[in-house]
Design a protein around this motif. Structure first.
Motif, PDB file in Angstrom:
ATOM      1  N   ASP A  71      31.070  36.180 -19.483  1.00  0.00           N
ATOM      2  CA  ASP A  71      30.845  35.109 -20.006  1.00  0.00           C
ATOM      3  C   ASP A  71      29.740  35.383 -21.280  1.00  0.00           C
ATOM      4  N   LEU A  72      29.450  36.425 -21.561  1.00  0.00           N
ATOM      5  CA  LEU A  72      28.613  37.037 -22.752  1.00  0.00           C
ATOM      6  C   LEU A  72      29.727  37.463 -23.850  1.00  0.00           C
ATOM      7  N   PRO A  73      28.921  37.482 -25.067  1.00  0.00           N
ATOM      8  CA  PRO A  73      29.730  37.800 -26.236  1.00  0.00           C
ATOM      9  C   PRO A  73      29.895  39.502 -26.129  1.00  0.00           C
ATOM     10  N   LEU A  74      31.009  39.901 -26.799  1.00  0.00           N
ATOM     11  CA  LEU A  74      31.473  41.322 -26.526  1.00  0.00           C
ATOM     12  C   LEU A  74      30.318  42.154 -27.124  1.00  0.00           C
ATOM     13  N   ALA A  75      29.444  41.776 -28.175  1.00  0.00           N
ATOM     14  CA  ALA A  75      28.425  42.661 -28.847  1.00  0.00           C
ATOM     15  C   ALA A  75      27.449  42.899 -27.722  1.00  0.00           C
ATOM     16  N   GLU A  76      27.203  42.008 -26.830  1.00  0.00           N
ATOM     17  CA  GLU A  76      26.197  42.243 -26.009  1.00  0.00           C
ATOM     18  C   GLU A  76      26.232  42.982 -24.657  1.00  0.00           C
ATOM     19  N   HIS A  77      27.856  43.544 -24.380  1.00  0.00           N
ATOM     20  CA  HIS A  77      28.294  44.309 -23.347  1.00  0.00           C
ATOM     21  C   HIS A  77      27.661  45.639 -23.536  1.00  0.00           C
ATOM     22  N   VAL A  78      27.193  46.197 -24.779  1.00  0.00           N
ATOM     23  CA  VAL A  78      26.830  47.389 -25.005  1.00  0.00           C
ATOM     24  C   VAL A  78      25.691  47.825 -24.465  1.00  0.00           C
ATOM     25  N   GLU A  79      24.822  46.767 -24.840  1.00  0.00           N
ATOM     26  CA  GLU A  79      23.337  46.543 -24.284  1.00  0.00           C
ATOM     27  C   GLU A  79      23.166  46.744 -22.846  1.00  0.00           C
ATOM     28  N   ARG A  80      24.099  45.682 -22.143  1.00  0.00           N
ATOM     29  CA  ARG A  80      24.283  45.640 -20.701  1.00  0.00           C
ATOM     30  C   ARG A  80      24.559  47.093 -19.928  1.00  0.00           C
ATOM     31  N   PHE A  81      25.800  47.396 -20.655  1.00  0.00           N
ATOM     32  CA  PHE A  81      26.030  49.008 -20.104  1.00  0.00           C
ATOM     33  C   PHE A  81      25.089  49.938 -20.326  1.00  0.00           C
ATOM     34  N   ASP A  82      24.346  49.987 -21.287  1.00  0.00           N
ATOM     35  CA  ASP A  82      23.211  50.932 -21.611  1.00  0.00           C
ATOM     36  C   ASP A  82      22.195  50.614 -20.625  1.00  0.00           C
ATOM     37  N   ALA A  83      21.470  49.611 -20.210  1.00  0.00           N
ATOM     38  CA  ALA A  83      20.676  49.218 -19.311  1.00  0.00           C
ATOM     39  C   ALA A  83      21.036  49.628 -17.868  1.00  0.00           C
ATOM     40  N   VAL A  84      22.292  49.450 -17.492  1.00  0.00           N
ATOM     41  CA  VAL A  84      22.721  49.988 -16.006  1.00  0.00           C
ATOM     42  C   VAL A  84      22.915  51.401 -16.003  1.00  0.00           C
ATOM     43  N   HIS A  85      23.232  52.121 -17.189  1.00  0.00           N
ATOM     44  CA  HIS A  85      23.192  53.430 -17.030  1.00  0.00           C
ATOM     45  C   HIS A  85      22.020  53.732 -16.850  1.00  0.00           C
ATOM     46  N   THR A  86      21.045  53.746 -17.565  1.00  0.00           N
ATOM     47  CA  THR A  86      19.709  54.055 -17.561  1.00  0.00           C
ATOM     48  C   THR A  86      19.074  53.846 -16.128  1.00  0.00           C
TER      49      THR A  86
END
Length: 70
Positions: A43-58
């Motif tokens: 449901d999120l814009p594609l541009a926000e996916h990188v931030e989510r993946f980065d937070a999960v990776h951290t």
């Protein structure tokens, strides 16, 4: 003879030093919480996916380092 200079030791990427603190709780709880951060990504814009993946990776990196006591 010249003495060998001390070699620098790599650390976390810039800006992640504050975030990468070992957890005092069960690392599995951190893993569940991190993976839950991926919920609703469709449901999120594609541009926000990188931030989510980065937070999960951290979060997963912190959980793994606390398991290994590194």
């Amino acid at each position: 003879m010249r003495e060998a200079a001390a070699r620098p030791v790599p650390g976390p990427p810039p800006g992640q030093q504050e975030q990468a603190q070992p957890q005092d709780t069960d690392p599995r709880a951190g893993i569940d919480e991190a993976v839950a951060g991926l919920d609703g990504m469709a449901d999120l814009p594609l541009a926000e996916h990188v931030e989510r993946f980065d937070a999960v990776h951290t979060e997963l990196t912190v959980a793994l380092s606390s398991i290994d006591k590194v």
